[in-house]
Design a protein around this motif. Structure first.
Motif, PDB file in Angstrom:
ATOM      1  N   GLY A  64       0.011  -5.869 -19.864  1.00  0.00           N
ATOM      2  CA  GLY A  64      -1.235  -5.076 -19.712  1.00  0.00           C
ATOM      3  C   GLY A  64      -1.545  -5.074 -18.292  1.00  0.00           C
ATOM      4  O   GLY A  64      -2.856  -4.609 -18.054  1.00  0.00           O
ATOM      5  N   TYR A  65      -0.827  -5.703 -17.275  1.00  0.00           N
ATOM      6  CA  TYR A  65      -1.266  -5.669 -15.882  1.00  0.00           C
ATOM      7  C   TYR A  65      -0.751  -4.328 -15.016  1.00  0.00           C
ATOM      8  O   TYR A  65       0.260  -3.828 -15.408  1.00  0.00           O
ATOM      9  CB  TYR A  65      -0.694  -6.632 -15.106  1.00  0.00           C
ATOM     10  CG  TYR A  65      -1.452  -7.874 -15.691  1.00  0.00           C
ATOM     11  CD1 TYR A  65      -2.634  -8.552 -15.137  1.00  0.00           C
ATOM     12  CD2 TYR A  65      -0.890  -8.564 -16.705  1.00  0.00           C
ATOM     13  CE1 TYR A  65      -3.305  -9.449 -15.577  1.00  0.00           C
ATOM     14  CE2 TYR A  65      -1.803  -9.816 -17.083  1.00  0.00           C
ATOM     15  CZ  TYR A  65      -3.070 -10.215 -16.820  1.00  0.00           C
ATOM     16  OH  TYR A  65      -3.665 -11.233 -17.332  1.00  0.00           O
ATOM     17  N   ASP A  66      -1.492  -4.012 -14.120  1.00  0.00           N
ATOM     18  CA  ASP A  66      -1.288  -3.079 -13.132  1.00  0.00           C
ATOM     19  C   ASP A  66      -0.520  -3.849 -12.021  1.00  0.00           C
ATOM     20  O   ASP A  66      -1.202  -4.340 -11.374  1.00  0.00           O
ATOM     21  CB  ASP A  66      -2.379  -2.539 -12.439  1.00  0.00           C
ATOM     22  CG  ASP A  66      -2.345  -1.251 -11.570  1.00  0.00           C
ATOM     23  OD1 ASP A  66      -1.187  -0.818 -11.021  1.00  0.00           O
ATOM     24  OD2 ASP A  66      -3.288  -0.616 -11.179  1.00  0.00           O
ATOM     25  N   VAL A  67       0.869  -3.701 -11.836  1.00  0.00           N
ATOM     26  CA  VAL A  67       1.537  -4.286 -11.017  1.00  0.00           C
ATOM     27  C   VAL A  67       1.893  -3.775  -9.608  1.00  0.00           C
ATOM     28  O   VAL A  67       2.379  -2.532  -9.772  1.00  0.00           O
ATOM     29  CB  VAL A  67       2.777  -5.086 -11.581  1.00  0.00           C
ATOM     30  CG1 VAL A  67       3.571  -5.713 -10.812  1.00  0.00           C
ATOM     31  CG2 VAL A  67       2.607  -5.692 -13.145  1.00  0.00           C
ATOM     32  N   TRP A  68       1.468  -4.449  -8.819  1.00  0.00           N
ATOM     33  CA  TRP A  68       1.813  -4.105  -7.213  1.00  0.00           C
ATOM     34  C   TRP A  68       2.675  -5.221  -6.632  1.00  0.00           C
ATOM     35  O   TRP A  68       2.308  -6.552  -6.568  1.00  0.00           O
ATOM     36  CB  TRP A  68       0.358  -3.950  -6.301  1.00  0.00           C
ATOM     37  CG  TRP A  68      -0.392  -2.897  -6.749  1.00  0.00           C
ATOM     38  CD1 TRP A  68      -1.388  -2.932  -8.071  1.00  0.00           C
ATOM     39  CD2 TRP A  68      -0.726  -1.604  -6.040  1.00  0.00           C
ATOM     40  NE1 TRP A  68      -1.956  -1.643  -8.134  1.00  0.00           N
ATOM     41  CE2 TRP A  68      -1.664  -0.860  -7.077  1.00  0.00           C
ATOM     42  CE3 TRP A  68      -0.431  -1.026  -4.994  1.00  0.00           C
ATOM     43  CZ2 TRP A  68      -2.183   0.169  -6.789  1.00  0.00           C
ATOM     44  CZ3 TRP A  68      -0.878   0.285  -4.657  1.00  0.00           C
ATOM     45  CH2 TRP A  68      -1.595   0.996  -5.491  1.00  0.00           C
ATOM     46  N   LEU A  69       3.695  -4.752  -5.854  1.00  0.00           N
ATOM     47  CA  LEU A  69       4.632  -5.569  -5.366  1.00  0.00           C
ATOM     48  C   LEU A  69       4.791  -5.168  -3.742  1.00  0.00           C
ATOM     49  O   LEU A  69       4.981  -4.210  -3.313  1.00  0.00           O
ATOM     50  CB  LEU A  69       6.033  -5.102  -5.792  1.00  0.00           C
ATOM     51  CG  LEU A  69       6.351  -5.369  -7.398  1.00  0.00           C
ATOM     52  CD1 LEU A  69       7.684  -4.643  -7.964  1.00  0.00           C
ATOM     53  CD2 LEU A  69       6.081  -6.570  -7.833  1.00  0.00           C
TER      54      LEU A  69
END
Length: 422
Positions: A126-131
């Motif tokens: 459920g996370y908005d993932v930024w790399l």
């Protein structure tokens, strides 16, 4: 079922930035010359860059670029939602920003694939993932005016992890929060990714308020107990490493596979001071009990991703002087830059973000004793968490076949815990 429009957006984003993996040519030639047999999926994946891999496996992918205040153009990769669970866009999703270690890139957190790699685990949770991708690696080799490929001027490479923390991270974080409209995010940093978090929040303490939690995966800081023979052998010469490299016409380390092949042939013999490094980073992936050896080509296609000589030298200074402090130029330059003959130590009392520190008992690069020193200097440590497996090492955080079971699922739990404390 992922909506078609998401897949179209993902594929379009990759098409605009079509690239092969950093070392795709090397892996192709290696496999041809060795005669080794790997699955067609592994071979195909080995030729794709990070966004290409994400799109191939049906996840939404966005490519974002930010420019730092000192002119570096950096690339981020975003997975805004999951593929199987939590698979709709929701602006209220909590944000997880992940930062890689030395010589690495965003690929660290996706190469193990859906169901196993950290980025996918977080997206499904459920996370908005930024790399993020630090200046100088394969995805962030651009600048408004400096040329990373120049052999006559190494100014592009005159940075250490001090600048990554002081300039890159603020650019990333401000951009993410502005784009999403949120006020806080989780920060997950492996090794140097933890170092840069500490740099940022000690030098610019106002950023502490922008973090729900700091999840430090073997965060590198103090190295009083580091027992990697290469680092110990090179540390006394940290003051000449960079200047010698500049005289030879380069400021980057391990960004070129031809150089890596030459280095391996000349300096990876048993007994060499580089033997530990070669074993763990260049040649030894297939010797590790908890690595999936069938994925070696995929790992090698993305690592090393490039870094500056100064990043290495700065860690050498940490070891030599047994102090976690800013980069030591020389007395005169230090006086101009810092106002003192010697570089100041990072004031860790200013790092007030909630800190969750994770470590492995067999980690040579970030010895558990040094992590305890770090914990004693931070004012808001929620907990120190030892990975259950006794043999868990520095590279298992990203490549270990059991990393999800012994770490990633627990990481989600600790992030939810931090959210409940807000």
């Amino acid at each position: 079922m992922v909506p078609k429009i998401v897949l179209l957006v993902a594929l379009a984003a990759v098409a605009v930035n079509a690239r092969r993996a950093p070392h795709a040519d090397y892996v192709e030639n290696l496999i041809k010359s060795s005669g080794a047999r790997f699955s067609s999926d592994i071979l195909e994946d080995s030729l794709l860059d990070a966004p290409g891999l994400i799109a191939k496996y049906g996840y939404p992918i966005e490519i974002h670029h930010v420019t730092t205040s000192d002119g570096y153009i950096l690339e981020m990769h975003r997975i805004p939602h999951g593929r199987d669970e939590h698979n709709t866009r929701d602006p209220s999703k909590p944000i997880a920003f992940i930062m890689h270690g030395l010589l690495s890139s965003s690929a660290d957190f996706i190469v193990k694939g859906p169901g196993n790699a950290l980025a996918y685990v977080l997206a499904e949770a459920g996370y908005d993932v930024w790399l993020g991708n630090a200046r100088g690696n394969f995805y962030s080799r651009n600048h408004l005016s400096l040329n990373p490929s120049s052999t006559f001027n190494q100014n592009f490479w005159k940075f250490s992890w001090d600048e990554i923390g002081n300039f890159d991270l603020p650019a990333f974080i401000d951009y993410i929060l502005e784009t999403t409209g949120q006020s806080k995010l989780h920060y997950i940093g492996h090794s140097q990714g933890g170092t840069t978090f500490l740099v940022l929040n000690s030098l610019r303490p106002e950023y502490n308020e922008k973090f729900i939690s700091f999840q430090g995966l073997a965060p590198a800081s103090f190295m009083n107990n580091n027992n990697v023979s290469m680092f110990q052998s090179l540390a006394p010469f940290e003051n000449v490493i960079e200047s010698t490299a500049y005289l030879l016409g380069f400021g980057e380390v391990f960004g070129d596979r031809e150089f890596i092949a030459w280095f391996k042939a000349n300096y990876c013999d048993e007994g060499s001071i580089f033997a530990d490094f070669c074993s763990s980073t260049i040649t030894g992936l297939n010797e590790r009990e908890f690595y999936n050896t069938t994925m070696v080509p995929l790992f090698l296609s993305h690592v090393p991703a490039g870094a500056s000589i100064r990043q290495i030298a700065h860690y050498g200074q940490v070891i030599r002087f047994e102090a976690f402090r800013r980069y030591n130029h020389n007395g005169l330059t230090n006086m101009i830059v810092y106002g003192s003959w010697n570089p100041p130590e990072y004031d860790l009392s200013k790092v007030t973000a909630p800190s969750y520190l994770h470590y492995g008992a067999s980690d040579k690069e970030v010895n558990y004793k040094d992590l305890h020193i770090l914990a004693s200097r931070l004012p808001n440590v929620i907990g120190k968490f030892r990975i259950e497996r006794e043999t868990f090492n520095h590279y298992d955080f990203i490549w270990g076949i059991d990393a999800r079971q012994v770490l990633y699922d627990k990481l989600v739990y600790y992030m939810k815990d931090a959210e409940s404390r807000q």
